[in-house]
Design a protein around this motif. Structure first.
Motif, PDB file in Angstrom:
ATOM      1  N   ALA A  75      -4.878  -0.490  -5.778  1.00 57.26           N
ATOM      2  CA  ALA A  75      -3.547  -0.526  -6.381  1.00 57.26           C
ATOM      3  C   ALA A  75      -2.691  -1.556  -5.665  1.00 57.26           C
ATOM      4  CB  ALA A  75      -2.903   0.855  -6.294  1.00 57.26           C
ATOM      5  N   PHE A  76      -2.827  -1.612  -4.333  1.00 53.44           N
ATOM      6  CA  PHE A  76      -2.009  -2.543  -3.553  1.00 53.44           C
ATOM      7  C   PHE A  76      -2.312  -3.991  -3.930  1.00 53.44           C
ATOM      8  CE2 PHE A  76      -1.684  -5.314   0.151  1.00 53.44           C
ATOM      9  CZ  PHE A  76      -0.351  -5.188   0.465  1.00 53.44           C
ATOM     10  N   TYR A  77      -3.619  -4.340  -3.863  1.00 56.45           N
ATOM     11  CA  TYR A  77      -3.885  -5.776  -4.053  1.00 56.45           C
ATOM     12  C   TYR A  77      -3.702  -6.182  -5.507  1.00 56.45           C
ATOM     13  CZ  TYR A  77      -8.828  -4.667  -5.311  1.00 56.45           C
ATOM     14  OH  TYR A  77      -9.974  -4.200  -5.874  1.00 56.45           O
ATOM     15  N   MET A  78      -3.955  -5.282  -6.445  1.00 57.93           N
ATOM     16  CA  MET A  78      -3.773  -5.678  -7.836  1.00 57.93           C
ATOM     17  C   MET A  78      -2.282  -5.860  -8.132  1.00 57.93           C
ATOM     18  SD  MET A  78      -6.537  -6.394  -9.124  1.00 57.93           S
ATOM     19  CE  MET A  78      -5.798  -6.835 -10.685  1.00 57.93           C
ATOM     20  N   THR A  79      -1.461  -4.946  -7.555  1.00 55.14           N
ATOM     21  CA  THR A  79      -0.017  -5.089  -7.738  1.00 55.14           C
ATOM     22  C   THR A  79       0.437  -6.415  -7.135  1.00 55.14           C
ATOM     23  OG1 THR A  79       0.089  -2.721  -7.438  1.00 55.14           O
ATOM     24  CG2 THR A  79       2.172  -3.905  -7.452  1.00 55.14           C
ATOM     25  N   CYS A 117      -2.221   8.299  -4.426  1.00 61.41           N
ATOM     26  CA  CYS A 117      -2.702   7.158  -3.643  1.00 61.41           C
ATOM     27  C   CYS A 117      -2.369   5.863  -4.355  1.00 61.41           C
ATOM     28  CB  CYS A 117      -4.212   7.247  -3.451  1.00 61.41           C
ATOM     29  SG  CYS A 117      -4.697   8.492  -2.265  1.00 61.41           S
ATOM     30  N   MET A 118      -2.639   5.854  -5.672  1.00 59.38           N
ATOM     31  CA  MET A 118      -2.385   4.664  -6.460  1.00 59.38           C
ATOM     32  C   MET A 118      -0.910   4.299  -6.389  1.00 59.38           C
ATOM     33  SD  MET A 118      -1.095   3.943  -9.733  1.00 59.38           S
ATOM     34  CE  MET A 118      -1.450   5.300 -10.864  1.00 59.38           C
ATOM     35  N   ALA A 119      -0.076   5.314  -6.565  1.00 62.21           N
ATOM     36  CA  ALA A 119       1.367   5.058  -6.562  1.00 62.21           C
ATOM     37  C   ALA A 119       1.794   4.519  -5.199  1.00 62.21           C
ATOM     38  CB  ALA A 119       2.116   6.353  -6.883  1.00 62.21           C
ATOM     39  N   ALA A 120       1.179   5.072  -4.121  1.00 56.70           N
ATOM     40  CA  ALA A 120       1.525   4.588  -2.782  1.00 56.70           C
ATOM     41  C   ALA A 120       1.185   3.122  -2.641  1.00 56.70           C
ATOM     42  CB  ALA A 120       0.773   5.413  -1.733  1.00 56.70           C
ATOM     43  N   GLY A 121      -0.019   2.766  -3.118  1.00 52.22           N
ATOM     44  CA  GLY A 121      -0.437   1.370  -3.036  1.00 52.22           C
ATOM     45  C   GLY A 121       0.524   0.478  -3.792  1.00 52.22           C
ATOM     46  N   VAL A 122       0.852   0.876  -5.025  1.00 56.53           N
ATOM     47  CA  VAL A 122       1.765   0.070  -5.842  1.00 56.53           C
ATOM     48  C   VAL A 122       3.106  -0.084  -5.130  1.00 56.53           C
ATOM     49  CG1 VAL A 122       3.019  -0.032  -8.014  1.00 56.53           C
ATOM     50  CG2 VAL A 122       0.627   0.681  -7.990  1.00 56.53           C
ATOM     51  N   GLY A 123       3.585   1.064  -4.602  1.00 55.93           N
ATOM     52  CA  GLY A 123       4.890   1.037  -3.939  1.00 55.93           C
ATOM     53  C   GLY A 123       4.883   0.107  -2.743  1.00 55.93           C
ATOM     54  N   TRP A 172       4.968  -3.388  -3.837  1.00 50.53           N
ATOM     55  CA  TRP A 172       6.302  -3.781  -4.327  1.00 50.53           C
ATOM     56  C   TRP A 172       7.236  -4.040  -3.152  1.00 50.53           C
ATOM     57  CZ3 TRP A 172      11.381  -1.900  -4.408  1.00 50.53           C
ATOM     58  CH2 TRP A 172      12.229  -2.600  -5.302  1.00 50.53           C
ATOM     59  N   LEU A 173       7.123  -3.185  -2.118  1.00 52.64           N
ATOM     60  CA  LEU A 173       7.978  -3.367  -0.942  1.00 52.64           C
ATOM     61  C   LEU A 173       7.734  -4.729  -0.306  1.00 52.64           C
ATOM     62  CD1 LEU A 173       7.914   0.081   0.887  1.00 52.64           C
ATOM     63  CD2 LEU A 173       9.870  -1.063  -0.174  1.00 52.64           C
ATOM     64  N   MET A 174       6.462  -5.114  -0.257  1.00 55.05           N
ATOM     65  CA  MET A 174       6.141  -6.344   0.455  1.00 55.05           C
ATOM     66  C   MET A 174       6.350  -7.596  -0.388  1.00 55.05           C
ATOM     67  SD  MET A 174       2.786  -5.290   2.615  1.00 55.05           S
ATOM     68  CE  MET A 174       2.581  -6.913   3.321  1.00 55.05           C
ATOM     69  N   TYR A 175       6.043  -7.508  -1.674  1.00 58.24           N
ATOM     70  CA  TYR A 175       6.041  -8.735  -2.486  1.00 58.24           C
ATOM     71  C   TYR A 175       7.047  -8.716  -3.627  1.00 58.24           C
ATOM     72  CZ  TYR A 175       1.705  -9.506  -0.013  1.00 58.24           C
ATOM     73  OH  TYR A 175       0.772  -9.667   0.965  1.00 58.24           O
ATOM     74  N   GLY A 176       7.533  -7.528  -4.009  1.00 56.40           N
ATOM     75  CA  GLY A 176       8.419  -7.466  -5.172  1.00 56.40           C
ATOM     76  C   GLY A 176       9.874  -7.552  -4.806  1.00 56.40           C
ATOM     77  N   ARG A 177      10.226  -6.996  -3.654  1.00 59.34           N
ATOM     78  CA  ARG A 177      11.624  -6.884  -3.299  1.00 59.34           C
ATOM     79  C   ARG A 177      12.220  -8.219  -2.912  1.00 59.34           C
ATOM     80  NH1 ARG A 177      13.351  -2.482   0.931  1.00 59.34           N
ATOM     81  NH2 ARG A 177      12.109  -3.953   2.095  1.00 59.34           N
ATOM     82  N   SER A 178      11.484  -8.940  -2.096  1.00 59.92           N
ATOM     83  CA  SER A 178      12.028 -10.201  -1.585  1.00 59.92           C
ATOM     84  C   SER A 178      11.178 -11.360  -2.093  1.00 59.92           C
ATOM     85  CB  SER A 178      11.986 -10.182  -0.049  1.00 59.92           C
ATOM     86  OG  SER A 178      10.691  -9.809   0.360  1.00 59.92           O
ATOM     87  N   PRO A 179      11.779 -12.539  -2.132  1.00 59.15           N
ATOM     88  CA  PRO A 179      11.013 -13.705  -2.612  1.00 59.15           C
ATOM     89  C   PRO A 179       9.787 -13.933  -1.728  1.00 59.15           C
ATOM     90  CG  PRO A 179      13.332 -14.242  -2.333  1.00 59.15           C
ATOM     91  CD  PRO A 179      13.149 -12.887  -1.758  1.00 59.15           C
ATOM     92  N   VAL A 180       8.739 -14.433  -2.343  1.00 65.62           N
ATOM     93  CA  VAL A 180       7.489 -14.651  -1.612  1.00 65.62           C
ATOM     94  C   VAL A 180       7.491 -16.075  -1.067  1.00 65.62           C
ATOM     95  CG1 VAL A 180       4.995 -14.690  -1.837  1.00 65.62           C
ATOM     96  CG2 VAL A 180       6.343 -13.099  -3.197  1.00 65.62           C
ATOM     97  N   PRO A 181       7.181 -16.248   0.227  1.00 69.44           N
ATOM     98  CA  PRO A 181       7.130 -17.613   0.763  1.00 69.44           C
ATOM     99  C   PRO A 181       5.957 -18.397   0.151  1.00 69.44           C
ATOM    100  CG  PRO A 181       6.340 -16.050   2.378  1.00 69.44           C
ATOM    101  CD  PRO A 181       6.862 -15.237   1.247  1.00 69.44           C
ATOM    102  N   VAL A 182       6.236 -19.687  -0.102  1.00 68.62           N
ATOM    103  CA  VAL A 182       5.169 -20.520  -0.683  1.00 68.62           C
ATOM    104  C   VAL A 182       4.067 -20.724   0.324  1.00 68.62           C
ATOM    105  CG1 VAL A 182       4.636 -22.788  -1.624  1.00 68.62           C
ATOM    106  CG2 VAL A 182       6.777 -21.664  -2.224  1.00 68.62           C
ATOM    107  N   LYS A 183       4.510 -20.922   1.583  1.00 73.29           N
ATOM    108  CA  LYS A 183       3.525 -21.098   2.638  1.00 73.29           C
ATOM    109  C   LYS A 183       3.157 -19.720   3.159  1.00 73.29           C
ATOM    110  CE  LYS A 183       3.222 -23.872   6.817  1.00 73.29           C
ATOM    111  NZ  LYS A 183       1.808 -23.947   6.808  1.00 73.29           N
ATOM    112  N   PRO A 184       1.871 -19.390   3.196  1.00 74.50           N
ATOM    113  CA  PRO A 184       1.514 -18.042   3.626  1.00 74.50           C
ATOM    114  C   PRO A 184       1.879 -17.821   5.086  1.00 74.50           C
ATOM    115  CG  PRO A 184      -0.424 -19.419   3.360  1.00 74.50           C
ATOM    116  CD  PRO A 184       0.721 -20.204   2.833  1.00 74.50           C
ATOM    117  N   PRO A 185       2.466 -16.661   5.416  1.00 80.65           N
ATOM    118  CA  PRO A 185       2.768 -16.351   6.820  1.00 80.65           C
ATOM    119  C   PRO A 185       1.463 -16.187   7.598  1.00 80.65           C
ATOM    120  CG  PRO A 185       3.140 -14.450   5.443  1.00 80.65           C
ATOM    121  CD  PRO A 185       2.828 -15.580   4.516  1.00 80.65           C
TER     122      PRO A 185
END
Lengths: 631, 99, 283
Positions: A429-433, A517-523, A526-539
């Protein structure tokens, strides 16, 4: 009706031959011939399927013998096909998804000048895969197995002008060879033990063999399955195989070829059921791979490689389920079919995105694409929802059953396996989200390509969209349809056998936990990639992230453990060969040459010299004659 | 006198002929030496015939003579044709067989 | 034991035979070797006769000494009667090896014979009862008839072989007199006939070159074969001397001072332009 079975294979095979031998004359419309032949094969499959449904359960499996291949006294190899419930499922999946992907490729490969060849390879692949699943003995299965390997090599390396693609093709082929070795050894062991390698005699005689031999055969079969299905430790080729055109990734490395290992294990259930140690190995491999693939999928920025990790992980589920025995076979196949739908759909969606983005694969350069390609977005979302196990979609049914079956193993093992499966579901769920968020949501982060062209995302042509839509239906409803009254289970039961698992938790609880579990992964995603803009250069990321970006160091491991000692061994042997053997041989040659050069001087060319030597010889003869007489 | 003396004579002549083949360089002389060897063997055959008291030895000597005649004819023809092309009767000049 | 007469005859013949053989081996000139061999063969023929092989003895004289040796002599003449073997051995170790082998071989043969202890012999009186020729004929035409036929084939083969070996295929038409004359004009080397050999009617032998007006030799007056062999007898100096003496005596008789005629230093350089007839032309 049975005569349709060879035709099923003959259609794509003829297509491949026609396209490869037909030459440039077929450049303009060859791809339609290939697509039509794939569709024809699919139609044959459907006819055979309904014909089968019309018969009693006992008479559903049919065998048709085409010709005797290698008739040697005790060694009878026939080209004969067996169509039973398990085969027909694969036939429909292969020809159905295959036809859709042919159709998709018509649009995707429209601008490739070697398109005819591409379709020939696709047809070849279909034919080989059909031989694999329809064979009624292991030797013919091996033919299909190798044919699949060949087609896979040709297709991964299709853009051979790219060194990376050529290398990836070689890597896939070589890693697969390791697995093939396992299969060939397994066939030899079978022949030595049972005097046959046809399914029926082997399975009926399996009960008489010792457990040790069965375990050996089972482990060799597992090795074969690991190679073809990209399971740990032979998983390293799948990620690189994404160098091939996207339809190839969808067809081969998601929906069909990688499922050959699951087919092999399920087909050999009679052997595995009697070899618990081999089964345990299968389960362990499956569980390890499902987490391995999932972790790799989390770290990849390349959309296709992220999906490849996901494929690895999902196949891990299937292998694990198949390793659980009769409790899991049917669910493995069910998950295989639903996965075939939604993973093909996801790959086609990814291909569609790449098509619109100038073949860009880095997800960090996507962003906000949902507005530009709505069809792609919605079909991708359907596949996404299905794979993460969103309630009442395909993945939900098949995956929950597997988790249930894993828990039903009982005791500590059951809890560990179930835990792995649940953890895997969460990570899935995490990586697909993450993929979805990076690709379709957020700000646009498009980068000009190497020639400085800004990408202009656009919806793909109809030939690409239609297959995606069709697959969407499969992603959404297949699981539900199969679970309706356990129809799929009942259909497969005569072949794979089934026994009800006794899970410590009831079905509803398992589903609830899985959904949580699925919902946790999705959440989390979302916390990591949905809330804030994603950097173009990978951290830089944590140690685990960095390792996962390098495929959890699989290549480094192979390099250190296999390649380097292998090279050293080869270098030593070369040294030994050139200095030792060649030195000896060359020295001998030089010695004889030198000696001859000296002896040559004896040949002066003067008659008198020769006369003298004859005279001397006569002298010796006379002397020896006299000596003998006097003695 | 014992007729064996004839055999000693034959042996001596044969040896001289054989040595001549090896020593002399003129092809014609070389041939003469071969003839001498044949004659020596003929003498031995005739002597054996006498020793044994039957004529078979003489018959054999007779055939030897015929063969010698044939051999001389061909051999001299070869010498003549070699002399024509190479202007030499020395066997040392014909060493084309040498590598 | 044989008669004393035969013993004496044997010892004489043996000495001649061995001497002839050694002579053949050691003579430098091929023609001398051939004559030596003929002597050996004749003595062997007498040996045959003495041993009761009458027919073979006669055949030895007629065929060997008469025919084969003459054939040898013909070939010797053809190849060059005066040509000598150089006695210098060119092959290393050949002569030593030959001598060693020869000695060893002879010693072995003689030792073997001595070892055989042939003390008694039958003699041919019985076999030759109806005549030696009749006895041989009986054997040749009965027991050895097949071998006899085969020798016939052998002789025919040898005759044909000799003809094939010495035969020359004409590869082009021979030049006619007219063509030769034309060529001589075209080549412009020697238009008039070559000078004849011989000097002042004093020497007309073919090996004496004619003299040119200045007293030097005209080498082209001698045939090419002799020239190549170096068998030209130069008498020019002698002639010039006689000429000078003649002039001197004439001057004395006329009371004139002796002529101050310049002397020719030596024979003139050989005419390089005179063509030596090439092989094809010569034939």
């Amino acid at each position: 009706m049975n005569s349709l079975i060879p035709l099923l294979i003959a259609a794509p095979l003829a297509g491949a031959a026609l396209l490869l031998l037909g030459g440039r004359a077929l450049d303009r419309f060859g791809h339609w011939i290939a697509t039509a032949l794939a569709a024809l094969s699919c139609a044959f499959g459907l006819v055979l399927f309904f014909d089968m449904l019309g018969r009693d359960t006992e008479h559903r499996a049919v065998t048709t013998r085409l010709f005797s291949w290698i008739p040697v006294n005790g060694f009878q190899a026939d080209v004969s096909f067996q169509l039973d419930q398990l085969s027909i499922v694969f036939v429909l999946l292969i020809t159905g998804v295959g036809t859709l992907i042919h159709l998709y490729s018509v649009g995707y490969m429209a601008h490739d000048e070697r398109r005819r060849r591409f379709f020939a390879y696709l047809n070849l692949f279909l034919a080989a895969m059909l031989i694999l699943v329809l064979a009624d003995n292991y030797l013919l299965l091996y033919v299909g197995w190798e044919g699949v390997g060949l087609a896979s090599y040709l297709l991964i390396g299709f853009w051979q002008h790219k060194p990376s693609a050529a290398t990836a093709a070689k890597k896939a082929f070589i890693v697969n060879r390791v697995g093939d070795l396992g299969l060939s050894i397994a066939i030899m062991l079978m022949f030595a033990e049972f005097g046959s390698f046809a399914f029926h005699p082997v399975f009926s005689a399996a009960g008489d063999a010792t457990e040790g031999k069965l375990t050996a055969i089972g482990l060799m079969l597992l090795l074969a399955a690991c190679g073809k299905s990209a399971q740990v430790p032979l998983q390293s080729w799948l990620g690189d195989a994404m160098e091939g055109p996207t339809p190839v990734s969808a067809l081969i490395h998601a929906a069909t070829m990688v499922t050959a290992g699951v087919y092999l294990i399920t087909r050999s259930s009679a052997i595995f059921d009697l070899a618990p140690d081999a089964q345990t190995a299968v389960v362990v491999v499956g569980a390890v791979t499902l987490l391995f693939g999932a972790i790799v999928g989390c770290a990849k920025d390349d959309i296709k490689k992220a999906l490849a990790g996901s494929t690895m992980s999902q196949i891990g589920y299937m292998i694990m389920a198949a390793g659980l025995g009769p409790v899991g076979y049917a669910f493995a196949i069910m998950h295989l079919v639903t996965h075939g739908f939604f993973k093909a759909g996801l790959f086609l969606g990814a291909g569609s995105v790449m098509h619109g983005m100038n073949d860009e694969v880095n997800m960090r350069h996507y962003g906000g694409l949902r507005k530009y390609m709505p069809w792609t977005f919605w079909t991708f979302m359907a596949g996404y929802a299905a794979i993460i196990g969103f309630p009442f979609l395909s993945g939900f049914f098949s995956k929950d059953k597997i988790i249930e079956a894993a828990l039903a193993k009982g005791g500590t093992e059951g809890w560990i396996l179930g835990g792995c499966a649940l953890l895997g579901a969460a990570v899935t769920a995490f990586y697909m989200t993450r993929v979805v968020l990076l690709t379709f949501f957020g700000e646009k982060r498009w980068q000009p390509d190497a020639e400085g062209n800004e990408p202009h995302p656009h919806e793909s042509p109809k030939t690409m969209v239609i297959p995606m839509v069709v697959l969407t239906f499969g992603s959404l409803f297949a699981g539900g349809l199969f679970s309706l009254g356990d129809s799929f289970l009942n259909f497969l039961e005569p072949v794979t056998g089934f026994e009800e698992g006794h899970s410590p938790l009831n079905a509803l609880t398992v589903s609830a936990i899985a959904t949580v579990c699925m919902a946790a992964g999705v959440g989390l995603a979302w916390l990591m990639y949905g809330r804030s803009p994603v950097p173009v250069k990978p951290p830089v990321g944590s140690l685990l992230t960095r390792a996962a970006r390098r495929d959890l160091l699989q290549d480094d491991f192979n390099h250190a453990v296999l390649v380097r000692p292998g090279s050293a061994l080869a270098a030593t042997l070369v040294w030994f060969d050139s200095k030792g053997l060649d030195g000896f041989v060359n020295g001998l040659a030089a010695a004889i040459g030198g000696l001859s050069g000296r002896l040559r001087r004896i040949q002066t060319g003067y008659v008198r010299t020769y006369a003298l030597s004859m005279f001397g010889g006569t002298l010796v003869l006379v002397a020896s004659t006299l000596l003998m007489r006097s003695v | 006198m014992n007729p064996v003396n004839y055999l000693y004579l034959a042996a001596l002549l044969f040896t001289i002929g054989a040595s001549g083949v090896v020593i002399r360089r003129n092809a014609i002389v070389l041939f003469m030496c071969v003839e001498l060897m044949l004659n020596a063997s003929n003498l031995a055959l005739v002597t054996f015939s006498r020793l044994h008291g039957n004529l078979d030895g003489q018959i054999l000597a007779f055939f030897t003579m015929v063969v010698a005649a044939a051999e001389v004819v061909v051999g001299l023809a070869i010498i003549v044709s070699i002399f024509r092309t190479r202007h030499s009767a020395s066997v040392d000049d014909s060493n084309l067989m040498k590598l | 034991m044989t008669s004393t007469g035969e013993a004496v005859q044997f010892w004489v013949l043996a000495v001649i035979a061995v001497g002839g053989a050694l002579g053949m081996l050691l003579m430098k000139k091929a023609v001398h070797s051939a004559l030596c061999l003929a002597a050996t063969m004749l003595s062997l023929a007498i040996c045959y006769l003495a041993q009761g092989a009458v027919f073979l003895g006669v055949v030895q004289i007629v065929v060997y000494t008469g025919a084969i040796m003459m054939l040898f002599l013909f070939v010797v003449m053809l190849v060059g009667v005066t040509s000598e073997d150089s006695l210098k051995e060119q092959l290393k170790g050949q002569r030593i090896g030959a001598v060693l082998c020869g000695l060893g071989f002879g010693v072995l043969l003689i030792a073997g014979l001595a070892n055989a202890r042939l003390s008694h012999f039958t003699g041919l009186s019985e076999a030759n009862a109806e005549g030696n020729v009749q006895g041989l004929a009986r054997l040749i035409f009965t027991k050895y008839v097949w071998a006899f036929e085969v020798t016939g084939a052998l002789l025919i083969t040898a005759a044909i072989g000799a003809m094939v070996l010495t035969h020359r295929e004409k590869i082009r038409e021979p030049l006619t007199q007219r063509q030769l004359a034309d060529r001589r004009v075209r080549d412009n080397i020697q238009l008039p006939p070559l000078p004849a050999p011989g000097v002042y009617a004093r020497h007309n032998a073919v090996d004496i070159p004619a003299l040119l007006p200045d007293g030097t030799v005209a080498e082209d007056s001698v045939m090419g074969t002799l020239r190549e062999r170096g068998q030209i007898r130069d008498v020019s100096q002698e002639m010039l001397q006689r000429m000078a003496e003649l002039e001197e005596s004439t001057a004395d008789w006329l009371g004139r001072p002796s002529s101050a005629r310049p002397q020719v230093a030596g024979p003139r350089q050989a005419l390089e332009t005179v063509p030596t007839p090439t092989k094809e032309e010569a034939e």
